[in-house]
Design an enzyme around this catalytic site. Structure first.
Site, PDB file in Angstrom:
ATOM      1  N   ASP A 256       0.837  -1.195   0.000  1.00 12.90           N
ATOM      2  CA  ASP A 256       0.000   0.000   0.000  1.00 12.90           C
ATOM      3  C   ASP A 256       0.880   1.257   0.000  1.00 12.90           C
ATOM      4  O   ASP A 256       1.740   1.399  -0.865  1.00 12.90           O
ATOM      5  CB  ASP A 256      -0.960  -0.071   1.204  1.00 12.90           C
ATOM      6  CG  ASP A 256      -2.022   1.000   1.214  1.00 12.90           C
ATOM      7  OD1 ASP A 256      -2.979   0.893   0.427  1.00 12.90           O
ATOM      8  OD2 ASP A 256      -1.900   1.947   2.028  1.00 12.90           O
ATOM      9  N   ARG A 257       0.725   2.169   0.957  1.00 13.19           N
ATOM     10  CA  ARG A 257       1.547   3.390   0.961  1.00 13.19           C
ATOM     11  C   ARG A 257       3.026   3.046   1.086  1.00 13.19           C
ATOM     12  O   ARG A 257       3.884   3.705   0.487  1.00 13.19           O
ATOM     13  CB  ARG A 257       1.153   4.334   2.099  1.00 13.19           C
ATOM     14  CG  ARG A 257      -0.312   4.670   2.205  1.00 13.19           C
ATOM     15  CD  ARG A 257      -0.945   5.096   0.896  1.00 13.19           C
ATOM     16  NE  ARG A 257      -0.481   6.422   0.454  1.00 13.19           N
ATOM     17  CZ  ARG A 257      -0.925   7.007  -0.660  1.00 13.19           C
ATOM     18  NH1 ARG A 257      -1.789   6.384  -1.448  1.00 13.19           N
ATOM     19  NH2 ARG A 257      -0.474   8.205  -0.998  1.00 13.19           N
TER      20      ARG A 257
ATOM     21  N   ARG B 145       4.439   2.405  -2.199  1.00 12.92           N
ATOM     22  CA  ARG B 145       4.709   3.624  -2.985  1.00 12.92           C
ATOM     23  C   ARG B 145       6.038   4.249  -2.542  1.00 12.92           C
ATOM     24  O   ARG B 145       6.812   4.726  -3.380  1.00 12.92           O
ATOM     25  CB  ARG B 145       3.547   4.610  -2.841  1.00 12.92           C
ATOM     26  CG  ARG B 145       2.242   3.981  -3.293  1.00 12.92           C
ATOM     27  CD  ARG B 145       1.063   4.915  -3.399  1.00 12.92           C
ATOM     28  NE  ARG B 145      -0.117   4.094  -3.669  1.00 12.92           N
ATOM     29  CZ  ARG B 145      -0.394   3.532  -4.842  1.00 12.92           C
ATOM     30  NH1 ARG B 145       0.404   3.743  -5.876  1.00 12.92           N
ATOM     31  NH2 ARG B 145      -1.456   2.768  -5.008  1.00 12.92           N
TER      32      ARG B 145
ATOM     33  N   HIS C 220     -11.176   7.665  -0.553  1.00 16.75           N
ATOM     34  CA  HIS C 220     -10.347   8.285   0.488  1.00 16.75           C
ATOM     35  C   HIS C 220      -9.149   9.015  -0.114  1.00 16.75           C
ATOM     36  O   HIS C 220      -8.615   9.942   0.496  1.00 16.75           O
ATOM     37  CB  HIS C 220      -9.878   7.237   1.501  1.00 16.75           C
ATOM     38  CG  HIS C 220      -8.993   6.183   0.935  1.00 16.75           C
ATOM     39  ND1 HIS C 220      -9.443   5.194   0.101  1.00 16.75           N
ATOM     40  CD2 HIS C 220      -7.654   5.964   1.088  1.00 16.75           C
ATOM     41  CE1 HIS C 220      -8.442   4.409  -0.237  1.00 16.75           C
ATOM     42  NE2 HIS C 220      -7.341   4.847   0.332  1.00 16.75           N
ATOM     43  N   TRP C 221      -8.699   8.617  -1.324  1.00 14.09           N
ATOM     44  CA  TRP C 221      -7.606   9.343  -1.974  1.00 14.09           C
ATOM     45  C   TRP C 221      -7.987  10.808  -2.161  1.00 14.09           C
ATOM     46  O   TRP C 221      -7.144  11.696  -2.024  1.00 14.09           O
ATOM     47  CB  TRP C 221      -7.295   8.723  -3.330  1.00 14.09           C
ATOM     48  CG  TRP C 221      -6.436   7.511  -3.283  1.00 14.09           C
ATOM     49  CD1 TRP C 221      -6.507   6.465  -2.416  1.00 14.09           C
ATOM     50  CD2 TRP C 221      -5.352   7.222  -4.168  1.00 14.09           C
ATOM     51  NE1 TRP C 221      -5.551   5.537  -2.712  1.00 14.09           N
ATOM     52  CE2 TRP C 221      -4.828   5.965  -3.778  1.00 14.09           C
ATOM     53  CE3 TRP C 221      -4.787   7.878  -5.260  1.00 14.09           C
ATOM     54  CZ2 TRP C 221      -3.754   5.367  -4.443  1.00 14.09           C
ATOM     55  CZ3 TRP C 221      -3.721   7.281  -5.921  1.00 14.09           C
ATOM     56  CH2 TRP C 221      -3.210   6.054  -5.520  1.00 14.09           C
TER      57      TRP C 221
ATOM     58  N   TYR D 249      -1.449  11.873   1.390  1.00 15.54           N
ATOM     59  CA  TYR D 249      -2.343  11.842   0.225  1.00 15.54           C
ATOM     60  C   TYR D 249      -2.345  13.160  -0.533  1.00 15.54           C
ATOM     61  O   TYR D 249      -2.523  13.174  -1.753  1.00 15.54           O
ATOM     62  CB  TYR D 249      -3.748  11.444   0.673  1.00 15.54           C
ATOM     63  CG  TYR D 249      -3.853   9.957   0.922  1.00 15.54           C
ATOM     64  CD1 TYR D 249      -4.317   9.098  -0.069  1.00 15.54           C
ATOM     65  CD2 TYR D 249      -3.459   9.402   2.133  1.00 15.54           C
ATOM     66  CE1 TYR D 249      -4.397   7.736   0.138  1.00 15.54           C
ATOM     67  CE2 TYR D 249      -3.517   8.039   2.350  1.00 15.54           C
ATOM     68  CZ  TYR D 249      -3.991   7.204   1.354  1.00 15.54           C
ATOM     69  OH  TYR D 249      -4.040   5.859   1.570  1.00 15.54           O
TER      70      TYR D 249
ATOM     71  N   HIS E 197      -7.454  -6.711   0.065  1.00  9.51           N
ATOM     72  CA  HIS E 197      -6.351  -5.748   0.020  1.00  9.51           C
ATOM     73  C   HIS E 197      -5.230  -6.073   1.008  1.00  9.51           C
ATOM     74  O   HIS E 197      -4.057  -5.849   0.723  1.00  9.51           O
ATOM     75  CB  HIS E 197      -6.898  -4.353   0.309  1.00  9.51           C
ATOM     76  CG  HIS E 197      -5.868  -3.281   0.402  1.00  9.51           C
ATOM     77  ND1 HIS E 197      -5.023  -2.964  -0.635  1.00  9.51           N
ATOM     78  CD2 HIS E 197      -5.538  -2.448   1.428  1.00  9.51           C
ATOM     79  CE1 HIS E 197      -4.225  -1.972  -0.272  1.00  9.51           C
ATOM     80  NE2 HIS E 197      -4.512  -1.648   0.977  1.00  9.51           N
TER      81      HIS E 197
END
Length: 298
Positions: free
Chosen positions: A108-109, A112, A153-154, A215, A277
């Site tokens: 997830d984050r 990234r 939510h993004w 975000y 997820h």
């Protein structure tokens, strides 16, 4: 109750410049850095990290802004939460720990941050595994109604401060339950100790601000960095593995392998996991079985 992170030590590493990171560490052998997602902490790895510690020196930190690591003040351009800055923090943390090269797993984050770390510090990353993402720029450029509804939510968290923070802080625990329930309807995936850690983290308004800044950066400065990297032809140079949940949005909206091939110059492999997820918590055995041979170079 099964012991939480058996054999691991937990401490805070002060790497200078006001930066400190909570982390757990165990094992010996080649280094493996594991980066968590949102709204989690490093506790998400509790079902995988002990198994990897049998063969690796495993480091599981709370990434910048999350959990109980340092939270840089918000700025107008959100640069402290750009994935470039968060990746540099992780590289500096590994320097502090005396580790030059390492394998890297991100969800997830954290995935990234891992992608940017592999681009900006290619000499550091030996192998890269990315869980349940496609590149940030690809998400935004492919946005349609299905993505916007599934990843609302993004766009909510990226709204100007302090609007999303104020709403979340009215009842951060309820927000955490609602956020995770998008993939975890009955809240049966997370272990009690892990979820308690997530709740304790979001109870701090500074953590909520940091998540929103993450975000906001993704919708702005990260895209600037991604466009430049893509125009320059900068790609992941090490062997890479991508995993995704076959019941998650990434696996149902996209062909992750086809997308990631454009971003890699070395070998790329990948597969779906029978999961939503939260691969590492929802399907730990299958996720471990997919990661272990890749990280071992087999």
């Amino acid at each position: 109750m099964v012991e939480f992170f058996p054999g691991f030590t937990e401490h805070h590493a002060d790497i200078g410049g006001g930066r400190f990171f909570r982390l757990r560490r165990a094992g010996s052998g080649p280094a493996l850095l594991m980066l968590h997602g949102m709204p989690q902490t490093h506790a998400m790895w509790h079902r995988l990290a002990p198994a990897f510690a049998e063969n690796f020196t495993v480091i599981c930190p709370d990434i910048t802004g999350y959990g109980f690591s340092y939270k840089p003040p918000a700025t107008q351009d959100h640069a402290p939460y750009a994935k470039r800055a968060m990746a540099r923090d992780m590289a500096d943390l590994m320097d502090h720990l005396g580790i030059d090269r390492f394998a890297l797993v991100g969800h997830d984050r954290g995935a990234r941050v891992s992608h940017r770390l592999a681009l900006d510090h290619p000499e550091r990353v030996e192998r890269l595994a990315l869980l349940d993402i496609i590149p940030t720029i690809e998400h935004f450029e492919r946005t349609d109604m299905r993505f916007a509804m599934g990843y609302y939510h993004w766009f909510f968290l990226a709204q100007p401060a302090p609007f999303p923070e104020e709403l979340i802080n009215l009842d951060a625990g309820r927000w955490l339950l609602a956020q995770s329930a998008r993939h975890n309807t009955e809240n049966t995936i997370f272990a009690e100790a892990a979820f308690a850690d997530y709740l304790a983290a979001v109870a701090d308004p500074a953590t909520v601000t940091a998540m929103c800044e993450d975000y906001r950066a993704a919708a702005g400065i990260d895209l600037d960095h991604d466009r430049v990297s893509r125009a320059q032809g900068r790609k992941i140079a090490c062997p890479a593995l991508v995993l995704w949940g076959d019941r998650g949005l990434v696996g149902t909206l996209y062909d992750p392998l086809a997308i990631w091939r454009f971003y890699c110059t070395n070998t790329l492999d990948g597969q779906p996991i029978s999961s939503g997820h939260y691969l590492a918590e929802e399907a730990p055995e299958a996720t471990l079985a997919a990661l272990r041979p890749f990280l071992s170079g087999r």
